[in-house]
Design an enzyme around this catalytic site. Structure first.
Site, mmCIF file in Angstrom:
data_model
loop_
_atom_site.group_PDB
_atom_site.id
_atom_site.type_symbol
_atom_site.label_atom_id
_atom_site.label_comp_id
_atom_site.label_asym_id
_atom_site.label_seq_id
_atom_site.Cartn_x
_atom_site.Cartn_y
_atom_site.Cartn_z
ATOM 1 N N GLY A 258 0.808 -1.207 0.000
ATOM 2 C CA GLY A 258 0.000 0.000 0.000
ATOM 3 C C GLY A 258 0.839 1.253 0.000
ATOM 4 N N GLU A 295 1.543 5.693 7.690
ATOM 5 C CA GLU A 295 2.922 5.881 7.244
ATOM 6 C C GLU A 295 3.577 7.078 7.934
ATOM 7 O OE1 GLU A 295 4.046 3.399 5.727
ATOM 8 O OE2 GLU A 295 2.100 2.538 5.228
#
Length: 857
Positions: A258, A295
């Site tokens: 991802g 992230e």
């Protein structure tokens, strides 16, 4: 003749690397087929490994041009996995290693290391991709500061850290923070920026950039807003401030995962950046927000503090998943988020824990580390963090996290380090709790209850079934959140966390006026299976009166499973009392529309297959599909007026907004539409498709039409409108297979695989088609075995090109042991065919071999 089976890497064999790195200088001279990488690495002996040692550097698919130590040429021994320089060729002190290698980014179809995506140079180095860039000790406990020079005719050249110089044809970047090689990143290409800035809590300006292909700039606003919200939230909730002058995100189309948290330069799959109301669904918007946050949060939980070795992967991933779940709960609806997380956990991790791929949250061995980026490491790892927080409380959790950041900043830590900060901050022994990290399997809690003279007693028994390599499972610490309700629906005992530590344990509630109704495992306080004999009347009571949103939903879910089990296995009629209870929830406007939409959603076919298997029955995919359709039809007929009124009332007007309230209304509207679709011949769905101004409703309406065996005209119209948009065409491939009638699923997938837009080497496109087939439960498990053959054919085709994606997609077969003998024989034959293929990758050999071992499970 097959190669010998690769030997596993063992946690018990860990030793520190014999050298430390004091600095890394890399120069990239980019060319599509012949990139030169010049490395200057300052090594010094590691005091933790005294004595003389050879210099062993990892490296794969590299052409070594030159190698020097302290300026003098050396001749290392090179093999397929790296090179070795004997100890007599290096000084017994600090020294400078210099090497130049040549690599082929354009030919790197595995998408690990430095590769090209549509003319853009980009990298993916986690877990072991850096060894495909240059020779290096490619392990997470070797941390160093990097300086990078990029030479190219590309207009944009990016790397980690801060920009420190640029000119015509070159750019230089310096990262002041030590990092392992898996966090290295480089991007070069013809990219356009979308910019903003963020001022940290200490008043420092951070320049933000999202870099995309020209033409995609207008679909970056939501991602940028999500980044800014994430940065602010991490300061407010965890006290974590960003530590560089810039933060860049790059969107690329070819990406195995991802996104990747590379320090200061996150590289994202474009589907998790690009969004507009016309091209992205509400689920896309929510996922973008969550992954951007995930992230970014890695900057502290993964980058500033990384993991000592890959066995500790859950240390960074479980904690960061927990943090992104907290963030989404704060940004949206906490109860709805919790239910969604549990649905994901049960669908992905529970099946993993109960099958041949079961492994502990912290494994003790692996053959290919890429195969352990799993739901157990991520989602179950997050659940373990949540249990810790429940046990020590909010204040104890905050104190432990502050200590963790203070104590281990700049280090590569272990699960033992993590638990020690909780022991020190909260003053409790976590030796038994550690079993959540070391023992595989999902505990099963059996509960019985007793009532006598105002005292209500709950007795729990915990058992965890044997898993591959682990037979005996001692009892774990299990936090069980319980509340008690009076027969009139009033709550007499608010949520209380019971701490179970024994194999069998009782808890007493005294001085009660009447026998209560227990609400057990509130908020899903532990990742366990709860076995409790509850009749339909009590479930309906909890659905109507439970004050805990999760258990309110869980009661309705359990009712639906009971009804479906009776219809599938015992040919019972749909339950009128269940339908009426569902109608009461549907009409309760005090409830969040998103919550009502979740209640309206029937258990999936895969969920029912596991439910029947757990009950000792052999699931029949065709019967499950028919039973679920029959229950949906009965609900639609009996609640037609309510469904119609709600569907109309949930229409959103005005400018599209992806906020949680508006998204919840659209979710409920589409839930009602899916049921009404069974009785109106697709009239409403066709109308909505024609009028829809956003992708959520357009895609939802098209799904309904295809599921009803209709939609040929709409499928064509959808393609014609969006054939220039690669991400929307992924949806076009997916929807036709995921919602195809079971008899047509394999043939539909076969036909679409011949479509000129089926770029099978692109992971998104491959997953869109093959993942959709695996998700169509009755279609994938059609008695003909056609889907099994088609799926295996494509795994064999992809493996030589992209082993990592192939291995992950092979998990579609992991539950095969629960089906009938005929289906098992068909799947077994395909697994054997895969394993017999010449040149099969290590990734796929390990995964399919483990799955095949479930033959007698």
């Amino acid at each position: 003749m097959k190669d010998a089976a690769p030997q596993p890497t063992l946690l018990a064999d860990y030793v520190p690397y014999p050298f430390v790195i004091e600095g890394v200088d890399l120069t990239f001279r980019l060319a599509p087929k012949a990139t030169r990488v010049a490395a200057r690495i300052a090594f010094a002996p590691n005091p933790a490994r005294p004595g003389r040692h050879d210099l062993r550097l990892d490296g794969e698919k590299l052409k070594l041009v030159s190698a020097r130590v302290d300026g003098k040429p050396v001749r290392p021994v090179v093999d397929d996995a790296g090179l070795t320089l004997s100890s007599d060729q290096i000084p017994d002190r600090a020294f400078l290693w210099e090497a130049e290698v040549e690599i082929d980014p354009e030919g790197n179809t595995a998408l690990e290391g430095l590769y090209m995506s549509g003319g853009i140079y980009c990298t993916q180095c986690e877990a072991e991709g850096f060894r495909k860039i240059t020779y290096y000790p490619d392990r997470p406990d070797v941390m160093a500061r990097f300086r990078v020079r990029i030479e190219s005719d590309m207009p944009v050249m990016l790397s980690n850290g801060n920009p420190t110089g640029a000119g015509k044809g070159w750019a230089e970047w310096t990262d002041p923070w030590p990092k392992p090689a898996y966090l290295f990143a480089l991007v070069a290409g013809d990219l356009k920026p979308v910019t903003d800035s963020f001022t940290t809590m200490s008043g420092r300006r951070v320049d933000l950039g999202i870099w995309v292909r020209d033409g995609d700039q207008d679909r970056c606003a939501y991602a940028m807003g999500s980044l800014i919200r994430s940065m602010r939230w991490d300061e407010e909730v965890y006290g974590r401030e960003y530590d560089l002058d810039v933060f860049n995100i790059v969107a690329v189309d070819d990406f195995n995962m991802g996104a990747m948290e590379n320090k200061g330069l996150n590289i994202f799959n474009s589907k998790l950046v690009l969004a507009s109301p016309e091209t992205a669904t509400d689920l896309d918007f929510e996922r973008i927000e969550g992954v951007i946050a995930h992230e970014y949060f890695h900057n502290w939980t993964g980058n500033r503090i990384t993991c000592r070795d890959w066995f500790q992967l859950c240390l960074k991933e479980g904690l960061t998943v927990f943090r992104d779940q907290q963030f989404t709960s704060d940004m949206r609806s906490a109860p709805v988020k919790r239910i969604d997380d549990v649905l994901t956990l049960r669908a992905r991790q529970f099946r993993e824990d109960m099958g041949p791929l079961a492994h502990p949250v912290r494994p003790d061995r692996y053959v290919e580390i890429n195969n352990f980026y799993t739901a157990t490491v991520y989602e179950k790892g997050a659940e373990v963090i949540g249990m810790l927080k429940r046990l020590v409380g909010d204040d104890g959790y905050k104190a432990a996290l502050d200590l963790y950041f203070d104590r281990h900043d700049g280090e590569a830590a272990t699960i033992e380090d993590w638990l020690k900060v909780f022991e020190d901050a909260a003053g409790r022994d976590l030796k038994q709790f550690k079993r959540w990290y070391t023992d595989a399997g999902t505990p099963r809690l059996t509960v019985s209850e007793a009532w006598s003279d105002g005292t209500y007693t709950l007795t729990f028994i915990q058992k965890t079934a044997a898993t591959p390599g682990q037979d005996k499972k001692p009892p774990r610490v299990i936090p069980i959140a319980v509340g008690l309700l009076n027969p009139n629906g009033d709550e007499v005992v608010p949520t209380t966390v019971l701490e179970m530590t024994e194999a069998t344990q009782s808890f007493r509630f005294e001085n009660l006026a009447s026998r209560p109704v227990a609400s057990i495992l509130r908020g899903f306080s532990a990742p366990v299976v709860l076995d409790r004999k509850v009749d339909a009347k009590e479930r309906a009571f909890l659905l109507a009166h439970d004050t805990d949103p999760f258990n309110k939903w869980e009661a309705g879910r359990a009712l639906a499973k009971d009804v479906l089990t009776g219809m599938i296995a015992e040919d019972r009629a749909p339950s009128q009392s269940f339908i009426e209870a569902l109608g009461a929830v549907l009409s309760d406007e005090s409830l969040d529309p998103a919550f009502r939409a979740l209640c309206l959603r029937l258990p999936s076919e895969d969920d029912m297959a596991q439910t029947l298997h757990d009950a000792g029955r052999v699931p029949d995919p065709a019967a499950i599909h028919a039973g679920r359709k029959a229950l949906g039809l009965a609900i639609a007929r009996h609640l037609q007026k309510q469904l119609t009124a709600t569907c109309d009332a949930m229409a959103t007007e005005g400018e599209f907004s992806p906020d949680a309230t508006s998204a919840g209304k659209r979710a409920l509207r589409l839930g009602c539409l899916g049921l009404l679709n069974q009785i109106d011949n697709g009239t409403r769905a066709a109308s909505l498709f024609a009028a829809a101004s956003n992708m959520t409703e357009s895609h939802g309406a098209l799904s309904c039409l295809i599921e009803g065996g209709r939609g040929t005209r709409e499928i064509g119209a959808f393609y014609e409108r969006w054939k220039g948009n690669r991400l929307v065409i992924d949806k076009w491939f997916m929807v036709q297979v995921a919602f195809a009638l079971p008899d047509e699923a394999a043939a539909t997938a076969e036909r679409l695989s011949q479509h000129p837009d089926f770029d099978w080497q692109n992971p998104n496109r491959f997953r869109a088609l093959l993942g959709a087939l695996a998700a169509n439960h009755a279609g994938f498990h059609h008695v003909s075995g056609a889907a099994y053959r088609f799926y295996a054919d494509w795994l064999l085709k992809l493996d030589p090109v992209n082993p990592q994606t192939t291995a992950r997609m092979s998990t579609a077969f992991e539950t095969w042991a629960r089906y009938d003998a005929d289906r098992k024989a068909l799947i077994g034959a395909e697994l054997d065919r895969i394993l017999a293929a010449p040149g099969l990758s290590r990734d796929v050999t390990e995964m399919v071999g483990r799955i095949r071992g479930a033959a007698d499970a």
